[in-house]
Write a protein that holds these residues in place. Structure first.
Motif, PDB file in Angstrom:
ATOM      1  N   MET A 130       0.857  -1.168   0.000  1.00  9.05           N
ATOM      2  CA  MET A 130       0.000   0.000   0.000  1.00  9.05           C
ATOM      3  C   MET A 130       0.908   1.237   0.000  1.00  9.05           C
ATOM      4  O   MET A 130       1.776   1.362   0.845  1.00  9.05           O
ATOM      5  CB  MET A 130      -0.892  -0.047   1.243  1.00  9.05           C
ATOM      6  N   ASP A 131       0.704   2.151  -0.929  1.00  8.65           N
ATOM      7  CA  ASP A 131       1.548   3.336  -0.993  1.00  8.65           C
ATOM      8  C   ASP A 131       1.118   4.373   0.052  1.00  8.65           C
ATOM      9  O   ASP A 131       0.069   4.270   0.676  1.00  8.65           O
ATOM     10  CB  ASP A 131       1.572   3.931  -2.394  1.00  8.65           C
ATOM     11  N   ASP A 132       1.962   5.383   0.229  1.00  9.84           N
ATOM     12  CA  ASP A 132       1.729   6.397   1.258  1.00  9.84           C
ATOM     13  C   ASP A 132       0.420   7.147   1.060  1.00  9.84           C
ATOM     14  O   ASP A 132      -0.298   7.413   2.023  1.00  9.84           O
ATOM     15  CB  ASP A 132       2.879   7.395   1.291  1.00  9.84           C
ATOM     16  N   GLU A 133       0.111   7.485  -0.174  1.00  6.22           N
ATOM     17  CA  GLU A 133      -1.127   8.228  -0.446  1.00  6.22           C
ATOM     18  C   GLU A 133      -2.364   7.404  -0.083  1.00  6.22           C
ATOM     19  O   GLU A 133      -3.313   7.927   0.493  1.00  6.22           O
ATOM     20  CB  GLU A 133      -1.197   8.645  -1.918  1.00  6.22           C
ATOM     21  N   HIS A 134      -2.333   6.130  -0.416  1.00  2.00           N
ATOM     22  CA  HIS A 134      -3.464   5.264  -0.104  1.00  2.00           C
ATOM     23  C   HIS A 134      -3.618   5.099   1.405  1.00  2.00           C
ATOM     24  O   HIS A 134      -4.735   5.142   1.932  1.00  2.00           O
ATOM     25  CB  HIS A 134      -3.286   3.902  -0.786  1.00  2.00           C
ATOM     26  N   MET A 135      -2.505   4.933   2.101  1.00  3.36           N
ATOM     27  CA  MET A 135      -2.543   4.788   3.554  1.00  3.36           C
ATOM     28  C   MET A 135      -3.080   6.070   4.208  1.00  3.36           C
ATOM     29  O   MET A 135      -3.898   6.019   5.121  1.00  3.36           O
ATOM     30  CB  MET A 135      -1.143   4.472   4.090  1.00  3.36           C
ATOM     31  N   ARG A 136      -2.636   7.214   3.720  1.00  2.00           N
ATOM     32  CA  ARG A 136      -3.097   8.504   4.250  1.00  2.00           C
ATOM     33  C   ARG A 136      -4.605   8.656   4.007  1.00  2.00           C
ATOM     34  O   ARG A 136      -5.346   9.108   4.883  1.00  2.00           O
ATOM     35  CB  ARG A 136      -2.317   9.621   3.572  1.00  2.00           C
ATOM     36  N   TYR A 137      -5.062   8.265   2.829  1.00  2.00           N
ATOM     37  CA  TYR A 137      -6.486   8.343   2.499  1.00  2.00           C
ATOM     38  C   TYR A 137      -7.308   7.453   3.437  1.00  2.00           C
ATOM     39  O   TYR A 137      -8.333   7.886   3.968  1.00  2.00           O
ATOM     40  CB  TYR A 137      -6.705   7.926   1.041  1.00  2.00           C
ATOM     41  N   ARG A 138      -6.855   6.219   3.647  1.00  2.00           N
ATOM     42  CA  ARG A 138      -7.586   5.299   4.537  1.00  2.00           C
ATOM     43  C   ARG A 138      -7.666   5.838   5.949  1.00  2.00           C
ATOM     44  O   ARG A 138      -8.706   5.774   6.594  1.00  2.00           O
ATOM     45  CB  ARG A 138      -6.930   3.924   4.542  1.00  2.00           C
ATOM     46  N   ARG A 139      -6.547   6.374   6.442  1.00  2.00           N
ATOM     47  CA  ARG A 139      -6.553   6.948   7.795  1.00  2.00           C
ATOM     48  C   ARG A 139      -7.514   8.130   7.878  1.00  2.00           C
ATOM     49  O   ARG A 139      -8.244   8.274   8.861  1.00  2.00           O
ATOM     50  CB  ARG A 139      -5.149   7.387   8.184  1.00  2.00           C
ATOM     51  N   ALA A 140      -7.511   8.976   6.870  1.00  2.00           N
ATOM     52  CA  ALA A 140      -8.412  10.128   6.859  1.00  2.00           C
ATOM     53  C   ALA A 140      -9.867   9.675   6.852  1.00  2.00           C
ATOM     54  O   ALA A 140     -10.707  10.260   7.550  1.00  2.00           O
ATOM     55  CB  ALA A 140      -8.117  11.013   5.654  1.00  2.00           C
ATOM     56  N   MET A 141     -10.178   8.649   6.089  1.00  2.00           N
ATOM     57  CA  MET A 141     -11.548   8.143   6.042  1.00  2.00           C
ATOM     58  C   MET A 141     -11.970   7.557   7.390  1.00  2.00           C
ATOM     59  O   MET A 141     -13.109   7.728   7.820  1.00  2.00           O
ATOM     60  CB  MET A 141     -11.704   7.105   4.934  1.00  2.00           C
ATOM     61  N   ILE A 142     -11.042   6.886   8.069  1.00  2.00           N
ATOM     62  CA  ILE A 142     -11.327   6.356   9.401  1.00  2.00           C
ATOM     63  C   ILE A 142     -11.638   7.506  10.352  1.00  2.00           C
ATOM     64  O   ILE A 142     -12.610   7.453  11.121  1.00  2.00           O
ATOM     65  CB  ILE A 142     -10.145   5.504   9.920  1.00  2.00           C
ATOM     66  N   LEU A 143     -10.832   8.564  10.307  1.00  2.00           N
ATOM     67  CA  LEU A 143     -11.052   9.709  11.193  1.00  2.00           C
ATOM     68  C   LEU A 143     -12.370  10.412  10.884  1.00  2.00           C
ATOM     69  O   LEU A 143     -13.094  10.816  11.806  1.00  2.00           O
ATOM     70  CB  LEU A 143      -9.886  10.685  11.087  1.00  2.00           C
ATOM     71  N   LEU A 144     -12.692  10.547   9.608  1.00  2.00           N
ATOM     72  CA  LEU A 144     -13.977  11.163   9.242  1.00  2.00           C
ATOM     73  C   LEU A 144     -15.155  10.333   9.747  1.00  2.00           C
ATOM     74  O   LEU A 144     -16.135  10.875  10.254  1.00  2.00           O
ATOM     75  CB  LEU A 144     -14.074  11.331   7.730  1.00  2.00           C
ATOM     76  N   ALA A 145     -15.055   9.028   9.606  1.00  2.00           N
ATOM     77  CA  ALA A 145     -16.128   8.153  10.083  1.00  2.00           C
ATOM     78  C   ALA A 145     -16.261   8.249  11.600  1.00  2.00           C
ATOM     79  O   ALA A 145     -17.372   8.296  12.140  1.00  2.00           O
ATOM     80  CB  ALA A 145     -15.859   6.709   9.657  1.00  2.00           C
ATOM     81  N   SER A 146     -15.136   8.316  12.294  1.00  2.00           N
ATOM     82  CA  SER A 146     -15.159   8.445  13.747  1.00  2.00           C
ATOM     83  C   SER A 146     -15.750   9.784  14.161  1.00  2.00           C
ATOM     84  O   SER A 146     -16.583   9.853  15.072  1.00  2.00           O
ATOM     85  CB  SER A 146     -13.742   8.294  14.300  1.00  2.00           C
ATOM     86  N   ALA A 147     -15.342  10.850  13.497  1.00  2.00           N
ATOM     87  CA  ALA A 147     -15.869  12.184  13.799  1.00  2.00           C
ATOM     88  C   ALA A 147     -17.369  12.259  13.524  1.00  2.00           C
ATOM     89  O   ALA A 147     -18.086  13.031  14.167  1.00  2.00           O
ATOM     90  CB  ALA A 147     -15.132  13.235  12.988  1.00  2.00           C
ATOM     91  N   GLY A 148     -17.826  11.445  12.595  1.00  2.00           N
ATOM     92  CA  GLY A 148     -19.245  11.406  12.264  1.00  2.00           C
ATOM     93  C   GLY A 148     -20.075  10.623  13.263  1.00  2.00           C
ATOM     94  O   GLY A 148     -21.277  10.475  13.096  1.00  2.00           O
ATOM     95  N   GLY A 149     -19.414  10.096  14.292  1.00  2.00           N
ATOM     96  CA  GLY A 149     -20.138   9.392  15.341  1.00  2.00           C
ATOM     97  C   GLY A 149     -20.233   7.889  15.163  1.00  2.00           C
ATOM     98  O   GLY A 149     -20.910   7.217  15.942  1.00  2.00           O
ATOM     99  N   ASN A 150     -19.584   7.348  14.166  1.00  2.00           N
ATOM    100  CA  ASN A 150     -19.613   5.903  13.952  1.00  2.00           C
ATOM    101  C   ASN A 150     -18.763   5.194  14.994  1.00  2.00           C
ATOM    102  O   ASN A 150     -17.718   5.699  15.401  1.00  2.00           O
ATOM    103  CB  ASN A 150     -19.102   5.557  12.555  1.00  2.00           C
ATOM    104  N   THR A 151     -19.191   4.025  15.398  1.00  2.00           N
ATOM    105  CA  THR A 151     -18.444   3.228  16.364  1.00  2.00           C
ATOM    106  C   THR A 151     -17.358   2.419  15.662  1.00  2.00           C
ATOM    107  O   THR A 151     -17.394   2.252  14.432  1.00  2.00           O
ATOM    108  CB  THR A 151     -19.378   2.260  17.112  1.00  2.00           C
ATOM    109  N   VAL A 152     -16.425   1.905  16.455  1.00  2.00           N
ATOM    110  CA  VAL A 152     -15.336   1.101  15.885  1.00  2.00           C
ATOM    111  C   VAL A 152     -15.874  -0.074  15.071  1.00  2.00           C
ATOM    112  O   VAL A 152     -15.428  -0.291  13.943  1.00  2.00           O
ATOM    113  CB  VAL A 152     -14.355   0.643  16.982  1.00  2.00           C
ATOM    114  N   PRO A 153     -16.832  -0.855  15.583  1.00  2.00           N
ATOM    115  CA  PRO A 153     -17.331  -1.978  14.763  1.00  2.00           C
ATOM    116  C   PRO A 153     -17.933  -1.543  13.429  1.00  2.00           C
ATOM    117  O   PRO A 153     -17.774  -2.228  12.425  1.00  2.00           O
ATOM    118  CB  PRO A 153     -18.388  -2.631  15.653  1.00  2.00           C
TER     119      PRO A 153
END
Length: 60
Positions: free
Chosen positions: A1-24
């Motif tokens: 996985m390249d750096d850009e893809h990893m950064r994108y995935r992390r950002a999407m995780i943070l957005l989902a978390s900020a949106g109130g989604n739970t870990v599961p």
């Protein structure tokens, strides 16, 4: 996985978390441990977690 893809995935995780989604719920797209690692590192160091190497991202 390249750096850009990893950064994108992390950002999407943070957005989902900020949106109130739970870990599961977020883990439907990524491993639960990954979700927890990313959100914990964000809580520790903020947006700098997006640019860390894989090893740095999970080390506490």
């Amino acid at each position: 996985m390249d750096d850009e893809h990893m950064r994108y995935r992390r950002a999407m995780i943070l957005l989902a978390s900020a949106g109130g989604n739970t870990v599961p719920v977020i883990a439907r797209q990524a491993d639960e441990d990954t979700v927890r690692d990313v959100t914990n590192r964000f809580n520790e160091i903020g947006l700098a977690c997006l640019t860390l190497s894989r090893r740095e991202a999970v080390s506490a």
